[in-house]
Design a protein around this motif. Structure first.
Motif, mmCIF file in Angstrom:
data_model
loop_
_atom_site.group_PDB
_atom_site.id
_atom_site.type_symbol
_atom_site.label_atom_id
_atom_site.label_comp_id
_atom_site.label_asym_id
_atom_site.label_seq_id
_atom_site.Cartn_x
_atom_site.Cartn_y
_atom_site.Cartn_z
ATOM 1 N N ARG A 193 0.837 -1.202 0.000
ATOM 2 C CA ARG A 193 0.000 0.000 0.000
ATOM 3 C C ARG A 193 0.871 1.250 0.000
ATOM 4 O O ARG A 193 1.939 1.266 0.620
ATOM 5 C CB ARG A 193 -0.941 -0.005 1.209
ATOM 6 C CG ARG A 193 -1.792 -1.268 1.277
ATOM 7 C CD ARG A 193 -2.747 -1.255 2.471
ATOM 8 N NE ARG A 193 -3.390 -2.553 2.639
ATOM 9 C CZ ARG A 193 -4.469 -2.947 1.983
ATOM 10 N NH1 ARG A 193 -5.039 -2.139 1.101
ATOM 11 N NH2 ARG A 193 -5.000 -4.146 2.199
ATOM 12 N N ALA A 194 0.396 2.288 -0.710
ATOM 13 C CA ALA A 194 1.091 3.567 -0.783
ATOM 14 C C ALA A 194 0.142 4.682 -0.357
ATOM 15 O O ALA A 194 -0.926 4.857 -0.948
ATOM 16 C CB ALA A 194 1.601 3.826 -2.199
ATOM 17 N N ASP A 195 0.535 5.406 0.673
ATOM 18 C CA ASP A 195 -0.223 6.549 1.183
ATOM 19 C C ASP A 195 0.405 7.809 0.598
ATOM 20 O O ASP A 195 1.559 8.139 0.890
ATOM 21 C CB ASP A 195 -0.158 6.566 2.713
ATOM 22 C CG ASP A 195 -1.026 7.660 3.321
ATOM 23 O OD1 ASP A 195 -1.106 8.755 2.735
ATOM 24 O OD2 ASP A 195 -1.608 7.439 4.384
ATOM 25 N N ILE A 196 -0.331 8.503 -0.268
ATOM 26 C CA ILE A 196 0.199 9.657 -0.999
ATOM 27 C C ILE A 196 -0.149 10.946 -0.269
ATOM 28 O O ILE A 196 -1.321 11.204 0.023
ATOM 29 C CB ILE A 196 -0.370 9.695 -2.430
ATOM 30 C CG1 ILE A 196 -0.084 8.376 -3.162
ATOM 31 C CG2 ILE A 196 0.194 10.879 -3.212
ATOM 32 C CD1 ILE A 196 -0.829 8.227 -4.473
ATOM 33 N N ASN A 197 0.882 11.737 0.009
ATOM 34 C CA ASN A 197 0.698 13.067 0.626
ATOM 35 C C ASN A 197 -0.234 13.032 1.838
ATOM 36 O O ASN A 197 -1.243 13.738 1.900
ATOM 37 C CB ASN A 197 0.198 14.086 -0.408
ATOM 38 C CG ASN A 197 1.316 14.615 -1.289
ATOM 39 O OD1 ASN A 197 2.460 14.188 -1.170
ATOM 40 N ND2 ASN A 197 0.996 15.539 -2.184
ATOM 41 N N ASP A 198 0.148 12.161 2.787
ATOM 42 C CA ASP A 198 -0.563 12.107 4.073
ATOM 43 C C ASP A 198 -2.066 11.869 3.917
ATOM 44 O O ASP A 198 -2.893 12.553 4.525
ATOM 45 C CB ASP A 198 -0.326 13.390 4.875
ATOM 46 C CG ASP A 198 1.135 13.580 5.248
ATOM 47 O OD1 ASP A 198 1.800 12.563 5.539
ATOM 48 O OD2 ASP A 198 1.619 14.713 5.231
ATOM 49 N N GLY A 199 -2.412 10.896 3.074
ATOM 50 C CA GLY A 199 -3.812 10.502 2.951
ATOM 51 C C GLY A 199 -4.581 11.164 1.832
ATOM 52 O O GLY A 199 -5.791 10.935 1.702
ATOM 53 N N LEU A 200 -3.911 11.979 0.998
ATOM 54 C CA LEU A 200 -4.600 12.595 -0.133
ATOM 55 C C LEU A 200 -5.218 11.511 -1.008
ATOM 56 O O LEU A 200 -6.350 11.644 -1.483
ATOM 57 C CB LEU A 200 -3.631 13.455 -0.942
ATOM 58 C CG LEU A 200 -4.197 14.138 -2.197
ATOM 59 C CD1 LEU A 200 -5.311 15.108 -1.828
ATOM 60 C CD2 LEU A 200 -3.091 14.852 -2.977
ATOM 61 N N ARG A 201 -4.473 10.431 -1.225
ATOM 62 C CA ARG A 201 -5.010 9.261 -1.924
ATOM 63 C C ARG A 201 -4.213 8.047 -1.503
ATOM 64 O O ARG A 201 -3.004 8.151 -1.239
ATOM 65 C CB ARG A 201 -4.946 9.440 -3.447
ATOM 66 C CG ARG A 201 -5.605 8.269 -4.205
ATOM 67 C CD ARG A 201 -5.987 8.613 -5.619
ATOM 68 N NE ARG A 201 -6.662 7.475 -6.219
ATOM 69 C CZ ARG A 201 -6.162 6.739 -7.231
ATOM 70 N NH1 ARG A 201 -5.006 7.053 -7.771
ATOM 71 N NH2 ARG A 201 -6.837 5.726 -7.724
ATOM 72 N N LYS A 202 -4.867 6.913 -1.431
ATOM 73 C CA LYS A 202 -4.202 5.668 -1.080
ATOM 74 C C LYS A 202 -4.410 4.656 -2.203
ATOM 75 O O LYS A 202 -5.529 4.479 -2.678
ATOM 76 C CB LYS A 202 -4.745 5.122 0.242
ATOM 77 C CG LYS A 202 -4.475 6.043 1.431
ATOM 78 C CD LYS A 202 -5.033 5.466 2.713
ATOM 79 C CE LYS A 202 -4.760 6.397 3.895
ATOM 80 N NZ LYS A 202 -5.275 5.850 5.164
ATOM 81 N N VAL A 203 -3.328 4.029 -2.646
ATOM 82 C CA VAL A 203 -3.396 3.038 -3.717
ATOM 83 C C VAL A 203 -2.725 1.756 -3.236
ATOM 84 O O VAL A 203 -1.927 1.772 -2.288
ATOM 85 C CB VAL A 203 -2.732 3.546 -5.017
ATOM 86 C CG1 VAL A 203 -3.520 4.691 -5.614
ATOM 87 C CG2 VAL A 203 -1.289 3.976 -4.768
ATOM 88 N N SER A 204 -3.034 0.663 -3.894
ATOM 89 C CA SER A 204 -2.467 -0.623 -3.484
ATOM 90 C C SER A 204 -2.220 -1.505 -4.698
ATOM 91 O O SER A 204 -2.742 -1.254 -5.792
ATOM 92 C CB SER A 204 -3.400 -1.334 -2.498
ATOM 93 O OG SER A 204 -4.639 -1.620 -3.115
ATOM 94 N N ALA A 205 -1.414 -2.532 -4.509
ATOM 95 C CA ALA A 205 -1.136 -3.503 -5.568
ATOM 96 C C ALA A 205 -0.891 -4.861 -4.920
ATOM 97 O O ALA A 205 -0.507 -4.959 -3.746
ATOM 98 C CB ALA A 205 0.065 -3.082 -6.400
ATOM 99 N N LYS A 206 -1.096 -5.901 -5.698
ATOM 100 C CA LYS A 206 -0.886 -7.265 -5.215
ATOM 101 C C LYS A 206 0.560 -7.686 -5.454
ATOM 102 O O LYS A 206 1.156 -7.368 -6.489
ATOM 103 C CB LYS A 206 -1.835 -8.217 -5.955
ATOM 104 C CG LYS A 206 -1.727 -9.679 -5.544
ATOM 105 C CD LYS A 206 -2.704 -10.518 -6.348
ATOM 106 C CE LYS A 206 -2.595 -11.996 -6.002
ATOM 107 N NZ LYS A 206 -3.551 -12.815 -6.812
ATOM 108 N N ILE A 207 1.125 -8.389 -4.490
ATOM 109 C CA ILE A 207 2.431 -9.034 -4.650
ATOM 110 C C ILE A 207 2.183 -10.528 -4.773
ATOM 111 O O ILE A 207 1.469 -11.119 -3.944
ATOM 112 C CB ILE A 207 3.356 -8.756 -3.448
ATOM 113 C CG1 ILE A 207 3.601 -7.255 -3.295
ATOM 114 C CG2 ILE A 207 4.684 -9.488 -3.612
ATOM 115 C CD1 ILE A 207 4.326 -6.889 -2.012
ATOM 116 N N LEU A 208 2.740 -11.141 -5.800
ATOM 117 C CA LEU A 208 2.603 -12.586 -6.005
ATOM 118 C C LEU A 208 3.990 -13.211 -6.025
ATOM 119 O O LEU A 208 4.845 -12.806 -6.819
ATOM 120 C CB LEU A 208 1.871 -12.884 -7.319
ATOM 121 C CG LEU A 208 1.854 -14.357 -7.762
ATOM 122 C CD1 LEU A 208 1.042 -15.197 -6.774
ATOM 123 C CD2 LEU A 208 1.271 -14.498 -9.167
ATOM 124 N N VAL A 209 4.215 -14.170 -5.143
ATOM 125 C CA VAL A 209 5.497 -14.876 -5.108
ATOM 126 C C VAL A 209 5.356 -16.172 -5.897
ATOM 127 O O VAL A 209 4.413 -16.935 -5.682
ATOM 128 C CB VAL A 209 5.916 -15.197 -3.655
ATOM 129 C CG1 VAL A 209 7.260 -15.933 -3.636
ATOM 130 C CG2 VAL A 209 5.989 -13.911 -2.840
#
Length: 257
Positions: free
Chosen positions: A109-125
């Motif tokens: 998960r990535a929190d952009i500019n203190d919560g302005l927007r939050k995005v996520s991605a899946k990690i697959l091993v």
């Protein structure tokens, strides 16, 4: 005394100025609303082998070129916590320990500019050694069924320079992913059999496109030949292309640390 007072005043003023400048440097910069609304973690999913690392980044699309990194304050995390998979909160460097079993998944998960927007991605091993097709392959040569006849490719034809991407989660993409001539020829799933050397493509787009079976041959570690089985009847008469030679474009997130 007056000189001492002036020196102290200048010193205190300088310190306040530097403190203010530092605070401003830490203040998140304003980002265009279109850019922030289209920001994403790329690629998604992030597919990694055990014992590898990858520096994730938040990026946004460009009409005529590759994705651009988002210049913003970003705090990285993995939630929920998965044993053996970590991310550096400041840099976004993801590390998968050597003992993490294939099939393990996580969410970065990535929190952009203190919560302005939050995005996520899946990690697959997964273990790339189990799947010789895995990776991003670029068409280097088109194998014509009859080299003596002129080639008149239809608009849907795969061309030199386009990509065949076989993902670890058994998804496949064929086309040119970026640039003015970006296009998508096929999106779908794939199944393969190592003993027979056959791979089956099952399109999800175009929806009307039937499944295809291809013969794959590993010429070497970086080169593969994809050929269609011999055709008969009317299809054989119409066929112009019987295969492709493709070369591997190794993704950075599979390189050992």
């Amino acid at each position: 005394m007056r000189n001492v007072f002036l020196v102290k005043t200048v010193f205190i003023g300088s310190m306040l100025f530097l403190a203010g400048a530092f605070a401003l440097s830490q203040t998140p910069k304003k980002i265009d609303s279109w850019v922030i609304n289209n920001a994403q973690i790329g690629p998604n999913p992030i597919e990694m082998g055990p014992g590898t690392s990858y520096s994730a980044r938040v990026e946004y699309p460009n009409p005529d070129g590759p994705m651009s990194p988002l210049n913003a304050k970003i705090a990285w995390s993995i939630s929920p916590v998965v044993k053996g998979i970590t991310v550096d909160a400041a840099s976004g460097k993801i590390t998968v320990a050597a003992g993490v079993p294939a099939g393990t998944t996580a969410i970065v998960r990535a929190d952009i500019n203190d919560g302005l927007r939050k995005v996520s991605a899946k990690i697959l091993v997964f273990n790339p050694a189990d799947n010789p097709l895995y990776g991003d392959w670029i068409v280097q040569k088109i194998l014509l069924c009859d080299e003596s006849k002129p080639y008149t490719p239809p608009g849907t034809a795969i061309r030199v320079g386009e990509h065949w991407r076989f993902y670890g989660d058994r998804k496949v993409y064929i086309g040119k992913p970026m640039g003015i001539a970006a296009t998508t020829r096929l999106i779908g799933d794939y199944q393969f059999d190592l003993k027979s050397g056959m791979v089956k493509l099952v399109p999800t787009w175009p929806k009307s496109k039937p499944a295809e079976e291809w013969k794959f041959e590993m010429v070497d570690a970086q080169t593969m030949k994809l050929t269609l089985p011999p055709m008969t009847g009317e299809n054989a008469e119409k066929a112009q292309v019987c295969g492709y030679v493709v070369t591997r474009n190794a993704p950075a997130y599979l390189k050992p640390r």
